[in-house]
Design a protein around this motif. Sequence first.
Motif, short mmCIF file in Angstrom:
data_model
loop_
_atom_site.label_atom_id
_atom_site.label_comp_id
_atom_site.label_asym_id
_atom_site.label_seq_id
_atom_site.Cartn_x
_atom_site.Cartn_y
_atom_site.Cartn_z
N ASN A 1 0.82 -1.23 0.00
CA ASN A 1 0.00 0.00 0.00
C ASN A 1 0.85 1.27 0.00
O ASN A 1 0.60 2.20 0.77
CB ASN A 1 -0.93 0.02 1.22
N GLY A 2 1.88 1.27 -0.82
CA GLY A 2 2.69 2.48 -0.98
C GLY A 2 3.75 2.68 0.09
O GLY A 2 4.45 3.69 0.10
N VAL A 3 3.90 1.73 1.04
CA VAL A 3 4.92 1.84 2.08
C VAL A 3 5.97 0.75 1.86
O VAL A 3 5.61 -0.42 1.64
CB VAL A 3 4.30 1.68 3.49
N ARG A 4 7.25 1.13 1.89
CA ARG A 4 8.33 0.14 1.81
C ARG A 4 8.54 -0.50 3.17
O ARG A 4 8.53 0.19 4.19
CB ARG A 4 9.67 0.81 1.42
N PHE A 5 8.76 -1.80 3.20
CA PHE A 5 9.10 -2.53 4.43
C PHE A 5 10.45 -3.19 4.20
O PHE A 5 10.57 -4.07 3.34
CB PHE A 5 8.03 -3.58 4.76
N ILE A 6 11.46 -2.76 4.95
CA ILE A 6 12.83 -3.18 4.69
C ILE A 6 13.45 -3.75 5.97
O ILE A 6 13.28 -3.18 7.06
CB ILE A 6 13.66 -1.98 4.17
N SER A 7 14.16 -4.88 5.82
CA SER A 7 14.97 -5.40 6.92
C SER A 7 16.41 -5.51 6.45
O SER A 7 16.68 -5.47 5.24
CB SER A 7 14.46 -6.77 7.38
N SER A 8 17.32 -5.69 7.39
CA SER A 8 18.74 -5.59 7.06
C SER A 8 19.55 -6.67 7.76
O SER A 8 19.15 -7.19 8.80
CB SER A 8 19.25 -4.20 7.47
N PRO A 9 20.73 -6.98 7.19
CA PRO A 9 21.57 -8.00 7.82
C PRO A 9 22.11 -7.53 9.17
O PRO A 9 22.24 -6.34 9.43
CB PRO A 9 22.72 -8.18 6.83
N SER A 10 22.40 -8.51 10.01
CA SER A 10 23.04 -8.24 11.31
C SER A 10 24.53 -7.98 11.10
O SER A 10 25.12 -8.39 10.09
CB SER A 10 22.85 -9.48 12.19
N THR A 11 25.14 -7.31 12.09
CA THR A 11 26.59 -7.15 12.04
C THR A 11 27.31 -8.39 12.59
O THR A 11 28.53 -8.39 12.69
CB THR A 11 27.05 -5.91 12.83
N CYS A 12 26.55 -9.45 12.96
CA CYS A 12 27.20 -10.70 13.36
C CYS A 12 26.65 -11.87 12.55
O CYS A 12 27.01 -11.99 11.37
CB CYS A 12 27.14 -10.91 14.88
N ILE A 13 25.81 -12.72 13.13
CA ILE A 13 25.34 -13.93 12.41
C ILE A 13 24.18 -13.61 11.47
O ILE A 13 23.38 -12.70 11.72
CB ILE A 13 24.93 -15.04 13.40
N GLN A 14 24.07 -14.40 10.40
CA GLN A 14 23.00 -14.24 9.40
C GLN A 14 22.11 -15.49 9.42
O GLN A 14 22.62 -16.60 9.50
CB GLN A 14 23.59 -14.08 7.99
N PHE A 15 20.80 -15.28 9.32
CA PHE A 15 19.88 -16.42 9.27
C PHE A 15 19.65 -16.85 7.83
O PHE A 15 19.57 -16.02 6.91
CB PHE A 15 18.53 -16.07 9.92
N GLU A 16 19.53 -18.16 7.65
CA GLU A 16 19.27 -18.74 6.34
C GLU A 16 17.86 -18.34 5.88
O GLU A 16 16.88 -18.60 6.59
CB GLU A 16 19.37 -20.27 6.48
N PRO A 17 17.74 -17.71 4.71
CA PRO A 17 16.39 -17.36 4.24
C PRO A 17 15.53 -18.61 3.96
O PRO A 17 16.07 -19.67 3.61
CB PRO A 17 16.65 -16.59 2.94
N LEU A 18 14.24 -18.47 4.10
CA LEU A 18 13.26 -19.49 3.70
C LEU A 18 13.57 -20.86 4.27
O LEU A 18 13.59 -21.87 3.56
CB LEU A 18 13.19 -19.56 2.17
N SER A 19 13.80 -20.91 5.58
CA SER A 19 14.09 -22.22 6.19
C SER A 19 13.05 -22.54 7.26
O SER A 19 12.67 -21.66 8.04
CB SER A 19 15.50 -22.25 6.77
N ARG A 20 12.60 -23.79 7.27
CA ARG A 20 11.57 -24.19 8.23
C ARG A 20 12.14 -24.19 9.65
O ARG A 20 11.57 -23.64 10.58
CB ARG A 20 11.05 -25.58 7.87
N ASP A 21 13.33 -24.81 9.80
CA ASP A 21 13.98 -24.89 11.10
C ASP A 21 15.13 -23.89 11.17
O ASP A 21 15.61 -23.42 10.13
CB ASP A 21 14.53 -26.31 11.33
N PHE A 22 15.57 -23.62 12.40
CA PHE A 22 16.69 -22.70 12.61
C PHE A 22 17.84 -23.03 11.66
O PHE A 22 18.27 -24.17 11.56
CB PHE A 22 17.17 -22.80 14.06
N GLY A 23 18.35 -22.04 10.96
CA GLY A 23 19.48 -22.27 10.06
C GLY A 23 20.28 -20.99 9.89
O GLY A 23 19.73 -19.88 9.92
#
Length: 274
Positions: free
Chosen positions: A212-234
């Motif tokens: 609806n005309g608003v950007r929603f943005i997230s950003s990487p951490s300065t330490c660990i990165q999470f695996e995108p699109l994963s069912r379990d912790f990765g």
Amino acid sequence: MDTVTLAAGGGDQPIRLLQITDTHLFAQAEGQLLGIRTADSFQAVLDAVQAQKAAFDLILATGDLSQDYSTASYSRFADMVRPLGRPVFWLPGNHDDGPLMRRVMPDFGISPARQVLLPGWQILLLDTQVYSVPHGWLKPEQMSFLEQCLSSEPARYSVICLHHNTFPVGSTWLDQHDLKNGSDLLGLLGRFPNARLVLCGHVHQETDLEHNGVRFISSPSTCIQFEPLSRDFGLDTKGPGWRYLQLYPDGRIETQVHRLPDGHFVPDGAATGY
Ligand SMILES: Nc1ncnc2c1ncn2[C@@H]1O[C@@H]2COP(=O)(O)O[C@H]2[C@H]1O
Ligand SMILES: [Fe+2]
């Protein structure tokens, strides 16, 4: 002092932001999260930022600055960002002690402001922390603060910063910890055409969508990165990261994510959580 006014941009020049998020610092410099010394990865990010010589007017720190809720971790954060020589604004994440931050950050030279007024824009810093749980919630006080800031500044475009993600990122284990009343936020933003961007941390990965005309943005951490699109912790093997944003006088937003090269801060791949 909830509100500060800053000069930045000017003419057709944008306001320039640096976002750093989820530093997860400890009282001890040697403190590790899943095998990464978080002070070392954060310092490497700050060194890379300095080396880039990209100009920015202010720094936004979008939560989980600490991993151990200690005063010393916040003092460490302040000591590390001070050499950048720019104002820093922050909000608490689920791993922070928000009330402690509000008490000590001013002692370390970091403003407690929740509303930053800039030429043509305002930046709002919201608290979505729920005591002792990982998910987020915007309490009535936060919602009314947001509503008041949006309605009192109709001529300014608005950036709304908060720790938790409003939309799922597609990882089952992580999405259970999202902003639980995101629909209330969307309902409110829908009434204010000046709302342009919702910027978050928490998900340790970059995402960028429009609703609806608003950007929603997230950003990487300065330490660990999470695996995108994963069912379990990765965990992802991508390097620690940071984000620049440019806010233009006509409401346009440009943004870029940068990362350290892969292979320097690799977390323990066998980890199943923390
Ligand atoms: N294996 C896991 N399953 C579910 N949640 C987890 C797991 N490991 C960590 N978490 C929580 O999920 C959060 C996501 O990012 P945070 O940095 O807030 O901190 C993390 C923990 O609080
Ligand atoms: Fe985090």
